[in-house]
Design an enzyme around this catalytic site. Sequence first.
Site, PDB file in Angstrom:
ATOM      1  N   ASP A   8      52.324 143.347 -26.272  1.00 26.50           N
ATOM      2  CA  ASP A   8      51.940 142.832 -24.956  1.00 26.50           C
ATOM      3  C   ASP A   8      50.739 143.611 -24.452  1.00 26.50           C
ATOM      4  O   ASP A   8      50.784 144.845 -24.350  1.00 26.50           O
ATOM      5  CB  ASP A   8      53.106 142.967 -23.968  1.00 26.50           C
ATOM      6  CG  ASP A   8      54.237 141.999 -24.296  1.00 26.50           C
ATOM      7  OD1 ASP A   8      54.125 141.266 -25.301  1.00 26.50           O
ATOM      8  OD2 ASP A   8      55.231 141.985 -23.549  1.00 26.50           O
ATOM      9  N   ASP A 130      59.739 129.833 -20.852  1.00 26.22           N
ATOM     10  CA  ASP A 130      60.360 131.002 -20.236  1.00 26.22           C
ATOM     11  C   ASP A 130      61.281 130.515 -19.134  1.00 26.22           C
ATOM     12  O   ASP A 130      60.868 129.719 -18.289  1.00 26.22           O
ATOM     13  CB  ASP A 130      59.288 131.925 -19.654  1.00 26.22           C
ATOM     14  CG  ASP A 130      58.219 132.281 -20.686  1.00 26.22           C
ATOM     15  OD1 ASP A 130      58.589 132.417 -21.869  1.00 26.22           O
ATOM     16  OD2 ASP A 130      57.046 132.402 -20.314  1.00 26.22           O
TER      17      ASP A 130
END
Length: 243
Positions: A8, A130
């Site tokens: 990330d 998500d």
Amino acid sequence: MIVIPAIDLKDGQCVRLRQGEMSDATVFSDDPLATAGHWVEQGARRLHLVDLNGAFAGNPVNHEAVTAIAKQFPDLPVQIGGGIRDLHTIEKYLDAGVTWTIIGTAAVKNPQLVKEACREFEGHIIVGLDAKDGLVATEGWAEVSELQATELAKQFADCGVSAIVYTDIARDGMMQGVNIPATLEMARAVQIPIIASGGVSSIEDIEQLLKAGEIAGAITGRAIYEDKLNLREAQQLCDQWNK
């Protein structure tokens, strides 16, 4: 099933967030290329990259780091998500050597883009869904819609999507284990390979996903950075299971 390490990217650094909160970031490295090399040495067969700044900005921000990784490891499949909202961005990433681009927020707000992208770049499009309590979240998880994740997934059933990355926000970065029931529900809702994400924190989680079946991959982040899960051992377990 394959185990996929996550990198990330925030402000050029490798970080992990808790429940998607940009203000709650742990920095693990300021060298994304070296981090990618570490996971390659540990036996990674694919890398999952996320441009966190891009997810909030709505356009690529850490693209230089992504491009550097793709060029350094040309034989390693790389998937990238965060800030991918148009065909031009997808094309730039694919030209840079990325294997798959992940469409997240845009898949919710502009499902037609997914269909166009699948036609234009066949075999290179992943949808990122998500969810919080089963409802789709967007804008780097800052907004939660009224749309059920499984219902949205069905809209892409015949588009040619390569996979769906399904993330349970409540579990992400919390080291609480993967949400098996929700992930299985997604896998059974569509005939698209499902990659589990969020909460994959131990070898027991990998075992549970393998026992559940129907899951193509598992993304893990904080657990491998904090040595709670050994990437090589996790992949070996998957290989043994698949024999």
